[in-house]
Design an enzyme around this catalytic site. Structure first.
Site, short mmCIF file in Angstrom:
data_model
loop_
_atom_site.label_atom_id
_atom_site.label_comp_id
_atom_site.label_asym_id
_atom_site.label_seq_id
_atom_site.Cartn_x
_atom_site.Cartn_y
_atom_site.Cartn_z
N PHE A 1 -49.15 45.16 18.99
CA PHE A 1 -49.34 43.72 19.19
C PHE A 1 -49.74 43.10 17.85
CE2 PHE A 1 -52.02 40.08 20.70
CZ PHE A 1 -50.98 39.37 21.27
N ASP B 1 -57.81 50.90 16.79
CA ASP B 1 -57.46 49.82 17.73
C ASP B 1 -57.18 50.51 19.07
OD1 ASP B 1 -56.45 47.83 19.27
OD2 ASP B 1 -55.14 46.98 17.72
N HIS C 1 -55.50 49.70 24.08
CA HIS C 1 -54.73 50.27 25.20
C HIS C 1 -55.40 51.53 25.76
CE1 HIS C 1 -50.64 48.62 23.46
NE2 HIS C 1 -51.55 47.69 23.63
N GLN D 1 -58.67 41.86 27.77
CA GLN D 1 -57.75 40.78 28.18
C GLN D 1 -57.08 41.18 29.50
OE1 GLN D 1 -54.31 41.63 27.59
NE2 GLN D 1 -53.46 39.70 28.35
N LYS E 1 -55.25 44.47 30.46
CA LYS E 1 -55.79 45.75 30.01
C LYS E 1 -56.37 46.59 31.17
CE LYS E 1 -54.68 45.00 25.75
NZ LYS E 1 -54.22 43.62 25.77
N ARG F 1 -76.87 35.90 12.31
CA ARG F 1 -78.32 36.10 12.52
C ARG F 1 -78.68 37.56 12.24
NH1 ARG F 1 -77.19 32.44 17.07
NH2 ARG F 1 -78.19 30.47 16.54
N TYR G 1 -82.49 29.63 13.41
CA TYR G 1 -81.56 28.90 12.52
C TYR G 1 -81.56 29.50 11.12
CZ TYR G 1 -81.09 25.50 16.26
OH TYR G 1 -80.80 24.91 17.46
N ARG H 1 -69.69 35.83 20.79
CA ARG H 1 -70.37 36.56 21.87
C ARG H 1 -69.57 36.47 23.17
NH1 ARG H 1 -74.65 33.25 19.62
NH2 ARG H 1 -74.33 31.92 21.44
C1 LIG Z 1 -52.79 46.97 20.41
C2 LIG Z 1 -53.54 45.69 20.63
N1 LIG Z 1 -54.49 45.33 19.75
C3 LIG Z 1 -55.20 44.20 19.90
C4 LIG Z 1 -54.97 43.34 20.94
C5 LIG Z 1 -55.72 42.05 21.01
O1 LIG Z 1 -56.54 41.91 22.11
P1 LIG Z 1 -56.90 40.46 22.71
O2 LIG Z 1 -55.69 39.96 23.43
O3 LIG Z 1 -58.05 40.74 23.61
O4 LIG Z 1 -57.27 39.59 21.56
C6 LIG Z 1 -54.00 43.67 21.89
C7 LIG Z 1 -53.73 42.77 23.05
O5 LIG Z 1 -52.75 42.79 23.69
C8 LIG Z 1 -53.26 44.86 21.73
O6 LIG Z 1 -52.27 45.21 22.59
#
Ligand SMILES: Cc1ncc(COP(=O)(O)O)c(C=O)c1O
Length: 416
Positions: free
Chosen positions: A95, A166, A169, A192, A195, A224, A231, A241
């Site tokens: 992605f 990353d 998945h 997301q 997932k 922070r 602040y 967050r």
């Molecule tokens: C391989 C990969 N990395 C990063 C992301 C990004 O995640 P998000 O959509 O939560 O920003 C995705 C989302 O589909 C993804 O498939």
């Protein structure tokens, strides 16, 4: 038995399990969080509890929950001390966020091709891509299959590189018995909607490195620091967050993850065995190092010459047989307009005239863009007979390949 595409009865008429799955647990926990009036991460206890549970499930001391799996990558890169113009090696078959987060950290994504067997970043290609400016590597555990982490960590140790997994998945996946996401210096996950663990949106960074985790925590919370004033802001950062309502959902979804992962794993293995028996079908290869596949996607490559039908005709025929599917990414990332045109806004990677993504070649990734078939993970959440329906549909299409090929030829002739 005519193909459903030509008016025959489809292999499958019942729907597959829908996603996401929820029950009374989510409803009750959400109501509690709602009624507590503590909706923000800094007031409530849901996100903090989730961070702690998710991190410890990964054998990690730290978890920093954030707004999504794109900012988690960017925050991890910033925490690693990436500077303008540093190079970060990423795969081209992923992605867009894996690479766009690098641009947003003001660094330069460098693409190293994937392996044709596993669809994951090739360690040999990483070795070739390293330059004196390389600072980090971002392997993706694509579709839920852990990348070749031993080889990647060896290169990283030799060249003093930070490794950010990353794992968007790969919730629940493991590599030689160790959880995906805990193998590099930091692991990044997405929650997301599509997932395997979801709250609609969300993400997390896990790490065992105290200093990196502290920096991630600060960057996700407006710069922070633990003993600072409210602040008092120590570095460029933002509010990334996660909210408490999402935290409440994630805590319930996490209770479901282990059983769902087992079901996907069993059905995925069964489906892979059946499909591998057909000519021209290459389910994602599974090295022995993979001790659990998360099967965010069930992915395979279809060689049209060996199977006897073009990939896009197979996709249409599968859909008609009642098997939802897609061809996945249409381009390798270097071919995306974003990279071809270096449309990077104010970020520095656009300024270097020598950087030309049009010249980048990633033949394995390009082949996957033409030959991949993706099935979503929810297709693996039912009984084994669901996987058998999928395999039966492929077998039926293969048996009728001549008719399908003729129809594809006719329609391409008609289009000319
Ligand atoms: C391989 C990969 N990395 C990063 C992301 C990004 O995640 P998000 O959509 O939560 O920003 C995705 C989302 O589909 C993804 O498939």
């Amino acid at each position: 038995m005519t193909l459903a595409l030509f008016g025959g009865a489809p292999v499958r008429t019942r729907p597959f399990p829908t996603w996401p799955i929820f029950g009374d647990e989510e409803e009750q926990r959400l109501l509690l969080a709602l009624r507590s009036r503590q909706w923000g991460r800094l007031q409530g206890s849901e996100v903090a509890a989730f961070e702690q549970r998710f991190a410890s499930m990964h054998g990690c001391r730290h978890g920093i929950a954030v707004a999504n799996g794109t900012v988690s990558l960017r925050i991890a890169l910033l925490a690693a001390g990436i500077r303008a113009d540093d190079e970060v090696i990423v795969p081209p078959y992923t992605f867009v966020s894996t690479a766009s987060a690098v641009v947003e950290a003001n660094a330069v994504p460098v693409f190293a091709d994937v392996e044709l067997e596993t669809f994951n970043l090739s360690a040999a290609a990483v070795s070739r891509a390293v330059t004196p400016r390389t600072r980090a590597v971002v392997p993706v555990h694509f579709a839920g299959l852990p990348a070749d982490m031993d080889a990647i960590m060896t290169i990283a140790a030799e060249r003093n590189l930070i490794v950010i997994e990353d794992a968007a998945h790969a919730h629940g996946a493991s590599y030689q018995g160790r959880p995906a996401g805990s193998l590099g210096h930091m692991g990044s996950f997405s929650f997301q909607s599509s997932k395997n663990l979801t709250a609609g949106e969300g993400g997390i960074i896990v790490s065992n490195d105290e200093a990196l985790a502290e920096r991630c925590r600060s960057i996700h919370n407006c710069g922070r620091v633990p003993d600072g004033l409210w602040y008092e802001h120590h570095e460029i950062s933002g509010n990334y967050r996660l909210g408490e309502l999402q935290g409440a959902v994630l805590n319930c979804q996490l209770d479901r993850l282990a059983a769902q992962t087992r079901t996907r794993e069993e059905n995925g293995r069964h489906l892979a065995r059946r499909l591998a028996a057909l000519p021209g079908l290459h389910p994602q290869g599974r090295p022995d190092t993979c001790t659990r596949h998360a099967y965010h996607l069930f992915m395979l490559r279809l060689d049209p010459d060996a199977f006897g039908v073009p990939r896009d005709s197979v996709l249409r025929a599968l859909d008609a047989e009642g098997i939802p599917c897609s061809g996945g990414y249409g381009f390798s990332l270097p071919d995306q307009p974003l990279f071809r045109n270096k449309a990077f806004g104010p970020y520095l990677a656009s300024a270097s005239p020598a950087l030309d993504y049009r010249a980048v070649r990633c033949p394995n990734s390009d082949l996957l863009c033409r030959q991949a078939i993706w099935l979503e993970h929810s297709l693996l959440l039912g009984p084994q007979s669901d996987a058998d329906d999928i395999a039966d549909a492929f077998e039926k299409i293969h048996a009728h390949r001549a008719a399908l090929r003729d129809a594809a030829r006719e329609s391409s002739g008609a289009a000319r």
